[in-house]
Design an enzyme around this catalytic site. Structure first.
Site, mmCIF file in Angstrom:
data_model
loop_
_atom_site.group_PDB
_atom_site.id
_atom_site.type_symbol
_atom_site.label_atom_id
_atom_site.label_comp_id
_atom_site.label_asym_id
_atom_site.label_seq_id
_atom_site.Cartn_x
_atom_site.Cartn_y
_atom_site.Cartn_z
ATOM 1 N N GLY A 283 0.807 -1.213 0.000
ATOM 2 C CA GLY A 283 0.000 0.000 0.000
ATOM 3 C C GLY A 283 0.841 1.264 0.000
ATOM 4 O O GLY A 283 2.075 1.223 -0.066
ATOM 5 N N ASN B 157 -2.416 -9.240 0.754
ATOM 6 C CA ASN B 157 -3.410 -9.948 -0.064
ATOM 7 C C ASN B 157 -3.956 -9.084 -1.194
ATOM 8 O O ASN B 157 -4.852 -9.511 -1.933
ATOM 9 C CB ASN B 157 -4.556 -10.481 0.804
ATOM 10 C CG ASN B 157 -5.414 -9.380 1.416
ATOM 11 O OD1 ASN B 157 -5.174 -8.195 1.211
ATOM 12 N ND2 ASN B 157 -6.415 -9.787 2.189
ATOM 13 N N ASP C 170 -3.182 -13.999 2.590
ATOM 14 C CA ASP C 170 -4.110 -13.415 3.550
ATOM 15 C C ASP C 170 -3.662 -13.826 4.947
ATOM 16 O O ASP C 170 -3.570 -15.022 5.245
ATOM 17 C CB ASP C 170 -5.523 -13.925 3.267
ATOM 18 C CG ASP C 170 -6.591 -13.213 4.093
ATOM 19 O OD1 ASP C 170 -6.261 -12.708 5.187
ATOM 20 O OD2 ASP C 170 -7.747 -13.171 3.646
ATOM 21 N N LEU C 171 -3.390 -12.875 5.799
ATOM 22 C CA LEU C 171 -2.902 -13.176 7.143
ATOM 23 C C LEU C 171 -3.913 -13.968 7.964
ATOM 24 O O LEU C 171 -3.540 -14.580 8.972
ATOM 25 C CB LEU C 171 -2.536 -11.895 7.894
ATOM 26 C CG LEU C 171 -1.103 -11.382 7.742
ATOM 27 C CD1 LEU C 171 -0.813 -10.970 6.307
ATOM 28 C CD2 LEU C 171 -0.853 -10.205 8.681
ATOM 29 N N SER D 276 -4.056 4.186 14.393
ATOM 30 C CA SER D 276 -4.882 5.197 13.729
ATOM 31 C C SER D 276 -5.270 6.285 14.710
ATOM 32 O O SER D 276 -5.426 6.030 15.918
ATOM 33 C CB SER D 276 -6.148 4.540 13.163
ATOM 34 O OG SER D 276 -7.101 5.498 12.782
ATOM 35 N N ALA D 277 -5.475 7.475 14.187
ATOM 36 C CA ALA D 277 -5.947 8.575 15.032
ATOM 37 C C ALA D 277 -7.366 8.334 15.527
ATOM 38 O O ALA D 277 -7.813 8.993 16.470
ATOM 39 C CB ALA D 277 -5.868 9.889 14.258
ATOM 40 N N TYR E 129 -13.853 0.224 12.867
ATOM 41 C CA TYR E 129 -12.441 0.273 12.449
ATOM 42 C C TYR E 129 -11.564 0.805 13.572
ATOM 43 O O TYR E 129 -10.542 0.209 13.930
ATOM 44 C CB TYR E 129 -12.301 1.149 11.207
ATOM 45 C CG TYR E 129 -10.878 1.593 10.946
ATOM 46 C CD1 TYR E 129 -9.918 0.677 10.523
ATOM 47 C CD2 TYR E 129 -10.489 2.923 11.139
ATOM 48 C CE1 TYR E 129 -8.608 1.080 10.292
ATOM 49 C CE2 TYR E 129 -9.191 3.322 10.913
ATOM 50 C CZ TYR E 129 -8.253 2.395 10.496
ATOM 51 O OH TYR E 129 -6.960 2.797 10.281
ATOM 52 N N LYS F 12 -8.481 -1.065 16.006
ATOM 53 C CA LYS F 12 -7.141 -0.535 16.233
ATOM 54 C C LYS F 12 -6.854 -0.399 17.729
ATOM 55 O O LYS F 12 -5.768 -0.720 18.213
ATOM 56 C CB LYS F 12 -6.980 0.819 15.529
ATOM 57 C CG LYS F 12 -6.932 0.753 14.010
ATOM 58 C CD LYS F 12 -5.683 0.048 13.529
ATOM 59 C CE LYS F 12 -5.521 0.165 12.020
ATOM 60 N NZ LYS F 12 -4.263 -0.458 11.534
#
Length: 226
Positions: A65, A87, A118-119, A187-188, A212, A216
């Site tokens: 990414g 993935n 894929d993990l 992530s914020a 989401y 995190k």
């Protein structure tokens, strides 16, 4: 006891933007920051290799990414070899080809190896990655995970299953194969509705507004015990 660093993805975005804009006015640049993160948890002198020419190898999940590829460039320039597991659900393989072109690496270079895995598939992850290397990874940078806030509200179970199971599999295999250093891309969103400016002392986990962000936060809590 493992060495864990949790990094806000917003900070990495700002770092990469600074790197892309060639900003260097006394502030740690992109290459410097990412290298410093790894140096803070990886002791190159403890490398398990008996071959002086073999470089420390870092496992990068979700490395195809935007943030992953920029990080890989920094790591390669800093002298690390890289294994990428992705993935391609949020990325394209072509981005890794461009990394090789940028650094003049041949297509078959062992310095940057990629596996489409894929993990969440524990057996494939173990058999095709951890069992294939004779020496443990020096560290892991964990970018992999679903990351769309809006989609997580519509498909919460998908996000909980994917982001948590993939991380459980990674941590179990790291522990099994003697890799105990990890940088986690958080992530914020873990700060919820906290007032700005957000600092290291700002509480996390309060007022998170989407699944989401909660995944995190949960992973951050799990890493406290890893």
């Amino acid at each position: 006891m493992s060495k864990v660093i949790v990094v806000c993805v917003l900070l990495l975005h700002l770092t990469i933007n600074a790197m892309n804009n060639n900003i260097n006015n006394g502030i740690l640049t992109g290459t410097g920051m990412i290298s410093s993160l790894l140096h803070s948890i990886v002791d190159k002198s403890s490398n398990n290799s008996n071959n002086d020419d073999e470089k420390p190898r870092i496992l990068v999940t979700g490395g195809a990414g935007y943030i992953g590829t920029h990080t890989i460039v920094c790591l390669l320039e800093a002298g690390y070899d890289i294994t990428v597991v992705d993935n391609l659900s949020n990325s394209q393989f072509e981005s890794l080809n461009r990394v090789k072109q940028l650094l003049d690496l041949p297509n078959d270079s062992k310095r940057l190896e990629y596996y489409e895995i894929d993990l969440c598939d524990y057996n494939k992850f173990e058999n095709e990655i951890f069992k294939q290397y004779s020496k443990p990874f020096q560290a892991c940078i964990h970018f992999a995970g679903l990351k769309a806030v809006g989609e997580s509200v519509v498909k919460p179970l998908l996000y909980y299953e994917n982001n948590l199971v993939s991380t459980f599999n990674l941590l179990k295999l790291m522990d099994k194969y003697d890799c105990h250093s990890i940088v986690f891309s958080s992530s914020a969103t873990v700060y919820g509705t906290a007032e700005v400016p957000i600092t290291e002392s700002t509480p996390v986990g309060i007022g998170i507004t989407n699944p989401y962000g909660r995944t995190k936060y949960m992973i951050e809590e799990i890493l406290q015990d890893f």
